[in-house]
Motif scaffolding. Structure first.
Motif, PDB file in Angstrom:
ATOM      1  N   LEU A  93       0.839  -1.207   0.000  1.00  0.00           N
ATOM      2  CA  LEU A  93       0.000   0.000   0.000  1.00  0.00           C
ATOM      3  C   LEU A  93       0.870   1.251   0.000  1.00  0.00           C
ATOM      4  N   ALA A  94       1.905   1.267   0.844  1.00  0.00           N
ATOM      5  CA  ALA A  94       2.795   2.429   0.895  1.00  0.00           C
ATOM      6  C   ALA A  94       3.498   2.629  -0.448  1.00  0.00           C
ATOM      7  N   SER A  95       3.952   1.534  -1.051  1.00  0.00           N
ATOM      8  CA  SER A  95       4.626   1.641  -2.347  1.00  0.00           C
ATOM      9  C   SER A  95       3.668   2.122  -3.432  1.00  0.00           C
ATOM     10  N   GLY A  96       2.450   1.564  -3.447  1.00  0.00           N
ATOM     11  CA  GLY A  96       1.468   1.971  -4.447  1.00  0.00           C
ATOM     12  C   GLY A  96       1.071   3.428  -4.321  1.00  0.00           C
ATOM     13  N   LEU A  97       0.848   3.883  -3.098  1.00  0.00           N
ATOM     14  CA  LEU A  97       0.464   5.285  -2.885  1.00  0.00           C
ATOM     15  C   LEU A  97       1.607   6.226  -3.241  1.00  0.00           C
ATOM     16  N   ALA A  98       2.844   5.821  -2.936  1.00  0.00           N
ATOM     17  CA  ALA A  98       4.000   6.646  -3.296  1.00  0.00           C
ATOM     18  C   ALA A  98       4.108   6.786  -4.809  1.00  0.00           C
TER      19      ALA A  98
ATOM     20  N   ALA B 282      -1.347  -0.717  -5.050  1.00  0.00           N
ATOM     21  CA  ALA B 282      -2.284   0.022  -4.197  1.00  0.00           C
ATOM     22  C   ALA B 282      -3.507  -0.820  -3.845  1.00  0.00           C
ATOM     23  N   GLY B 283      -3.906  -1.725  -4.756  1.00  0.00           N
ATOM     24  CA  GLY B 283      -5.069  -2.561  -4.487  1.00  0.00           C
ATOM     25  C   GLY B 283      -4.767  -3.800  -3.673  1.00  0.00           C
ATOM     26  N   TYR B 284      -3.490  -4.080  -3.469  1.00  0.00           N
ATOM     27  CA  TYR B 284      -3.058  -5.299  -2.776  1.00  0.00           C
ATOM     28  C   TYR B 284      -3.709  -5.421  -1.393  1.00  0.00           C
ATOM     29  N   ALA B 285      -3.644  -4.362  -0.596  1.00  0.00           N
ATOM     30  CA  ALA B 285      -4.099  -4.428   0.797  1.00  0.00           C
ATOM     31  C   ALA B 285      -5.585  -4.712   0.920  1.00  0.00           C
ATOM     32  N   VAL B 286      -6.361  -4.411  -0.126  1.00  0.00           N
ATOM     33  CA  VAL B 286      -7.813  -4.617  -0.073  1.00  0.00           C
ATOM     34  C   VAL B 286      -8.222  -5.878  -0.818  1.00  0.00           C
TER      35      VAL B 286
ATOM     36  N   TRP C 299       4.811   7.459 -12.849  1.00  0.00           N
ATOM     37  CA  TRP C 299       4.157   6.172 -13.065  1.00  0.00           C
ATOM     38  C   TRP C 299       2.862   6.322 -13.843  1.00  0.00           C
ATOM     39  N   TRP C 300       2.312   7.515 -13.872  1.00  0.00           N
ATOM     40  CA  TRP C 300       1.085   7.754 -14.656  1.00  0.00           C
ATOM     41  C   TRP C 300       1.392   7.989 -16.128  1.00  0.00           C
ATOM     42  N   ASN C 301       2.494   8.679 -16.415  1.00  0.00           N
ATOM     43  CA  ASN C 301       2.800   8.984 -17.824  1.00  0.00           C
ATOM     44  C   ASN C 301       3.756   7.971 -18.468  1.00  0.00           C
TER      45      ASN C 301
ATOM     46  N   VAL D 290       0.904  -1.322 -12.544  1.00  0.00           N
ATOM     47  CA  VAL D 290       1.753  -1.455 -11.354  1.00  0.00           C
ATOM     48  C   VAL D 290       1.093  -0.756 -10.167  1.00  0.00           C
ATOM     49  N   ILE D 291       0.589   0.452 -10.385  1.00  0.00           N
ATOM     50  CA  ILE D 291      -0.094   1.185  -9.314  1.00  0.00           C
ATOM     51  C   ILE D 291      -1.322   0.408  -8.846  1.00  0.00           C
ATOM     52  N   LEU D 292      -2.085  -0.126  -9.789  1.00  0.00           N
ATOM     53  CA  LEU D 292      -3.292  -0.877  -9.438  1.00  0.00           C
ATOM     54  C   LEU D 292      -2.959  -2.103  -8.597  1.00  0.00           C
ATOM     55  N   VAL D 293      -1.962  -2.869  -9.021  1.00  0.00           N
ATOM     56  CA  VAL D 293      -1.597  -4.087  -8.292  1.00  0.00           C
ATOM     57  C   VAL D 293      -1.116  -3.749  -6.882  1.00  0.00           C
TER      58      VAL D 293
END
Length: 317
Positions: free
Chosen positions: A199-204, A253-257, A211-213, A248-251
């Protein structure tokens, strides 16, 4: 019955329900198989890393290696435990630097081998953690995320009943016949740690633009230090690294949920393993990729349902 009494009873019922939920989550009976998978997978990956490092052992950890003695001291994070300390203490006994370095490496490999097969599991975990910490502190300038994660989870194995399944200790009746009461709690510690990390890595990653562009993905596969495959063709198709960054962000950040519900758990385990397989294949970070895949598979991919008369509660991981 007065309104105050009704509220008191409702509050007590809520507290009891909350406690029962916590009790089921942290202390319900569980198989030790996930902890055994963690022990075996972690030891196997670290033995692979040890085999890769062995030819350069003296260069990495000796005072006359890549970083000379004074430089190594400057870059070190800690004065607590380093091979240099052992060299100084053993020198009056006639033990040379090369013997100390090779001895520390051999002791580390033997501890990992014992941990792999589950022989004297807790003692093996303690020795593996201590020697790993010694080597990591000595070559601190060459350590990275994989080493930090490995050291943390080796430390966890000191306290967890990972030898209660798939081990020589179990075969020789040194381990309890049934899973210890701390098995579920130990598994939860591993699971929660991973959820916080991802979660911390995804939010960062989500907080910046790279990571968006797609810039972060492009740099990761094109930097000379990591480049394993020629991805220069992606310059003509910028949407590919962009979509890869979103995934990558989805995997992460979504991991914790999404790793907890049974309906999405297998998908997220597979997606996480695929992510780290890609890191290993396309960036050359084989140890890091293998280590992180092992942690997720052990924590969420191996069933913790007890194999005895006691059954895990519905929805338990």
């Amino acid at each position: 019955m007065s309104g105050r009494a009704v509220l008191r009873l409702a509050g007590r019922a809520s507290l009891e329900h909350a406690w029962l939920s916590i009790d089921r989550f942290a202390f319900a009976p569980a198989s030790a198989a996930p902890l055994a998978a963690l022990r075996i997978g972690l030891a196997a990956v670290l033995l692979l890393q040890a085999a890769m490092v062995a030819p350069a052992l003296l260069e990495l950890y000796g005072r006359s290696g890549i970083l000379q003695g004074p430089l190594n001291e400057v870059f070190a994070r800690s004065d607590l435990l380093r091979i240099g300390w052992l060299i100084d203490r053993l020198a009056p006994l006639g033990v040379g630097e090369e013997s100390v370095v090779l001895g520390a490496g051999a002791l580390y490999a033997l501890a990992l081998a014992a941990l792999l097969v589950g022989w004297r599991t807790r003692a093996a975990a303690a020795l593996a953690w201590l020697t790993h910490f010694l080597l990591m502190m000595t070559a601190d300038s060459t350590s990275y995320g994989a080493d930090n994660y490995a050291n943390i989870f080796l430390f966890y194995l000191l306290w967890m009943p990972s030898g209660a399944a798939l081990s020589l200790d179990r075969r020789r009746a040194r381990a309890p016949q049934g899973p210890p009461a701390t098995t579920r709690l130990s598994l939860r510690v591993v699971q929660v740690h991973l959820c916080i990390s991802y979660l911390a890595s995804g939010l960062a990653k989500a907080s910046g633009e790279a990571w968006w562009n797609g810039e972060a993905v492009w740099r990761s596969v094109m930097l000379p230090g990591y480049r394993q495959v020629d991805f220069s063709w992606m310059a003509q198709h910028p949407f590919i690294p962009m979509i890869a960054g979103w995934l990558v962000i989805l995997v992460e950040a979504g991991y914790a949920v999404l790793i907890w519900p049974r309906r999405t758990r297998r998908l997220w385990v597979a997606a996480t393993v695929a992510l780290h397989a890609g890191i290993a294949a396309f960036m050359g970070l084989v140890v890091f990729g293998a280590l992180m895949a092992v942690l997720t598979v052990a924590a969420f991919g191996v069933s913790a349902d007890p194999r005895g008369p006691a059954k895990a509660p519905p929805g338990a991981a």
